[in-house]
Write a protein that holds these residues in place. Structure first.
Motif, short mmCIF file in Angstrom:
data_model
loop_
_atom_site.label_atom_id
_atom_site.label_comp_id
_atom_site.label_asym_id
_atom_site.label_seq_id
_atom_site.Cartn_x
_atom_site.Cartn_y
_atom_site.Cartn_z
N ASP A 91 -9.04 -8.12 53.11
CA ASP A 91 -9.66 -6.80 53.23
C ASP A 91 -8.57 -5.84 53.71
OD1 ASP A 91 -10.96 -4.50 54.09
OD2 ASP A 91 -12.67 -5.58 54.91
N THR A 190 -18.77 -7.08 61.92
CA THR A 190 -19.54 -6.37 60.89
C THR A 190 -18.66 -5.45 60.06
OG1 THR A 190 -20.11 -4.64 62.50
CG2 THR A 190 -21.70 -6.44 62.20
N SER A 191 -17.67 -4.81 60.69
CA SER A 191 -16.84 -3.84 59.98
C SER A 191 -15.64 -3.46 60.84
CB SER A 191 -17.66 -2.57 59.68
OG SER A 191 -17.98 -1.91 60.90
N GLU A 193 -14.94 -0.51 61.71
CA GLU A 193 -15.45 0.49 62.65
C GLU A 193 -16.09 -0.18 63.86
OE1 GLU A 193 -14.55 2.00 58.90
OE2 GLU A 193 -16.06 0.46 59.34
#
Length: 201
Positions: A91, A190-191, A193
């Motif tokens: 990612d 989760t992310s 952020e």
């Protein structure tokens, strides 16, 4: 704010298998010819994975999978190659975050359940950002895999940090619970952020 941040690899920084990659593995395993349904294959694949993550050889792992299914794999080297290739994508947003955190002086660690044959391939492709980590703790090289508490303690020792001084991110809730049990602050990933919010970046 914790200055020591530990990440899981797959499902956090690296991507998990795509549907296309899974189909290639199924083909190389000869499922259609053997009359084995894909769900049964993947159940055997994951059921036998913990020993592989802890250092078992590729030959022994695939022999165990084939034995459980009662089949003969037609071309084991080709199957190994397909499996390794399925675990090499990352990612880019998380790779960028790794660099950002390292540039800000945060100490980074990696704690991954990963097989022996995959490490040189992954490091050859992604060495530029893996070098930002103070310690790379691979299950196959320490002989234990998450959620075994020893994996977390070895990781902390390699970072020279107490578990309580580490914040750990993993996409697997069981691995997060195990990290908390040894004293780490741990969050389900989760992310990017979410990571920034949790570590005050």
């Amino acid at each position: 704010m914790s200055d020591v941040i530990v990440f899981d690899l797959y499902g956090v920084i690296a991507r998990t298998q795509t549907d296309e990659a899974r189909r290639e593995i199924e083909t190389r395993a000869g499922l259609a010819e053997a009359g084995v349904p894909a769900p049964a294959f993947w159940e055997a694949y994951w059921d036998r994975r913990p020993a592989y993550d802890a250092g078992q050889s590729s030959a022994d792992y695939w022999a165990a999978v084939a034995g459980r299914l009662g089949i003969a794999i037609p071309d084991v080297p080709a199957l190994v190659e397909a499996d390794l290739n399925s675990w090499t994508d990352v990612d880019d947003a998380m790779v960028a975050l790794v660099g950002e955190l390292a540039d800000r002086g945060r100490t980074l660690g990696l704690l991954s359940n990963i097989i022996t044959d995959l490490i040189p391939r992954f490091e050859a492709r992604h060495g530029s950002w893996l070098r930002r980590f103070a310690a790379l703790t691979y299950s196959c090289r320490i002989g234990v895999a998450k959620p075994d508490p020893r994996a977390y303690l070895i990781c902390a020792e390699r970072l020279g940090a107490a578990p309580a001084d580490i914040v750990f991110f993993d996409d697997n809730a069981a691995n997060v619970a195990a990290a908390r049990a040894v004293g780490m602050r741990a969050e389900v990933f989760t992310s990017p952020e979410g990571v920034r919010a949790a570590v005050g970046a």
